[in-house]
Scaffold this motif. Structure first.
Motif, PDB file in Angstrom:
ATOM      1  N   CYS A 160      16.442  82.001  47.890  1.00  0.00           N
ATOM      2  CA  CYS A 160      16.258  80.600  48.269  1.00  0.00           C
ATOM      3  C   CYS A 160      14.850  80.141  47.935  1.00  0.00           C
ATOM      4  CB  CYS A 160      16.443  80.424  49.779  1.00  0.00           C
ATOM      5  SG  CYS A 160      18.067  80.883  50.369  1.00  0.00           S
ATOM      6  N   HIS A 163      21.201  73.905  53.012  1.00  0.00           N
ATOM      7  CA  HIS A 163      21.251  73.821  51.554  1.00  0.00           C
ATOM      8  C   HIS A 163      22.338  72.815  51.194  1.00  0.00           C
ATOM      9  CE1 HIS A 163      22.147  74.783  47.419  1.00  0.00           C
ATOM     10  NE2 HIS A 163      23.367  75.119  47.769  1.00  0.00           N
ATOM     11  N   ARG A 186      20.552  73.389  43.415  1.00  0.00           N
ATOM     12  CA  ARG A 186      20.589  74.840  43.210  1.00  0.00           C
ATOM     13  C   ARG A 186      20.495  75.194  41.730  1.00  0.00           C
ATOM     14  NH1 ARG A 186      26.002  73.603  43.772  1.00  0.00           N
ATOM     15  NH2 ARG A 186      25.920  73.532  46.029  1.00  0.00           N
ATOM     16  N   TYR A 231      19.168  79.009  45.714  1.00  0.00           N
ATOM     17  CA  TYR A 231      19.528  77.873  46.567  1.00  0.00           C
ATOM     18  C   TYR A 231      18.276  77.090  46.952  1.00  0.00           C
ATOM     19  CZ  TYR A 231      23.792  80.614  47.277  1.00  0.00           C
ATOM     20  OH  TYR A 231      24.947  81.324  47.083  1.00  0.00           O
TER      21      TYR A 231
END
Ligand code: UDP
Ligand code: MG
Length: 315
Positions: free
Chosen positions: A198, A161, A165, A126
């Motif tokens: 992430c 977010h 991605r 992400y």
């Protein structure tokens, strides 16, 4: 490291002011990643034209003619960013998929870190923005409220977010098993599970052109998010119905008391009793119907019950 094929998917809707900049920047980034051995030379940059009315399509077509690294999927109408991204991911053959907005507000150089995490074993990475300094006041406030509300009604979202991605081929295969039509990717992807991580970046200002999201369109996306993932608004009717029903019992007792102690005028007791009793019953009945509609809603979405990540010795 395996030289896996990367596809960068870019949804575009009336992006003529910014698209040439995006093409140049992503081309440079691809060269860097290929030189570093992170991705294969067959990697692609795929633009999904979401029914643009300006010169976006012309610019992309010319680029595709000059350089086969670039590809185009032209949608026949404006189907919205979510559907455009899905069209890209489901129609391009690659090992790694990265979706990013055409204005490159999400720092595209972070894609290198995403791919690195993929090589470290992540199936989903992400992009998470550090700050919201470049957002307008309204966007900041509505975004915070939205995340809080979604959290309260039990929808798992990755804070800060948006649509930047990485998904591996396996993650995209799992995504294909979600057959619902009211797509809200930010809610679905965390449901897939698999190993994820992430990467953090500072969101930049739009280099050119205007945001394609008006306040109304933002609300519409948020509403899809809420109503595609939660039956809480329906449950709220049942709760309101129960509460109204309980209050009506108190009102009935009070009105009977007033009647027998001769405090009320003639006719008041019967009117207030029937009005409060039936109000409670009507809202409660609506809530019960809502409970069944919620069940139908879940069945109709036909989401997968589980995803198998790994098996051992299964014969
Ligand atoms: N977009 C799209 N279809 C739409 C609206 C937007 O494909 O109906 C694309 C747009 O071209 C951009 C991305 O979605 O690549 C995000 O849009 P924008 O940058 O305007 O959103 P913001 O950054 O303001 O949230
Ligand atoms: Mg933008």
């Amino acid at each position: 490291m395996r030289p896996d094929k990367l596809a960068i998917i870019i949804p575009c809707f009336n992006e003529e002011e910014v698209i040439s900049y995006t093409i140049d920047e992503l081309d440079i980034l691809m060269d860097i990643m290929i030189d570093e051995g992170l991705i294969s030379a067959a990697s692609q940059i795929c633009f999904v034209d979401d029914g643009s009315k300006d010169k976006t399509l012309d610019i992309i077509e010319k680029t595709c003619q000059n350089n086969t690294r670039f590809s185009l999927i032209k949608l026949s109408n404006n189907f919205g960013q979510q559907n455009a991204m899905i069209a890209g991911m489901f129609n391009v053959n690659a090992d790694i998929y990265v979706t990013i907005d055409a204005d490159l507000q999400d720092d595209h150089m972070t894609i290198t870190d995403m791919v690195q995490k993929y090589h470290d074993g992540c199936e989903i990475v992400y992009g998470v923005r550090n700050k919201r300094e470049t957002d307008t006041f309204i966007k900041k406030i509505t975004a915070i409220l939205f995340y809080k509300l979604m959290n309260k009604i039990g929808v798992k979202l990755i804070y800060n977010h948006s649509e930047f991605r990485l998904l591996s081929r396996i993650a995209v295969e799992k995504l294909k098993t979600y057959r619902e039509k009211n797509i809200f990717l930010r809610g679905i992807i965390p449901l897939i599970g698999l190993k994820s991580d992430c990467v953090y970046y500072d969101r930049l200002l739009r280099p050119a052109g205007k945001s394609k999201y008006s306040v109304l369109k933002l609300f519409s996306v948020a509403w899809t998010g809420i109503t595609s993932f939660s039956t809480f608004p329906l449950r709220l009717i049942t709760l309101t119905g129960l509460l109204t029903f309980l209050i009506s019992i108190v009102i009935i007792i009070y009105s009977l008391f007033s009647f027998y102690t001769h405090k009320s005028i003639k006719g008041w007791t019967s009117i207030i009793m029937t009005a409060s009793f039936f109000s409670g019953m009507i809202i409660l009945s609506l809530g019960i119907i809502g409970e069944y509609i919620a069940k139908v809603f879940i069945e109709v979405k036909n989401r997968p019950l589980y995803h198998i990540e790994k098996t051992l010795n299964i014969k």
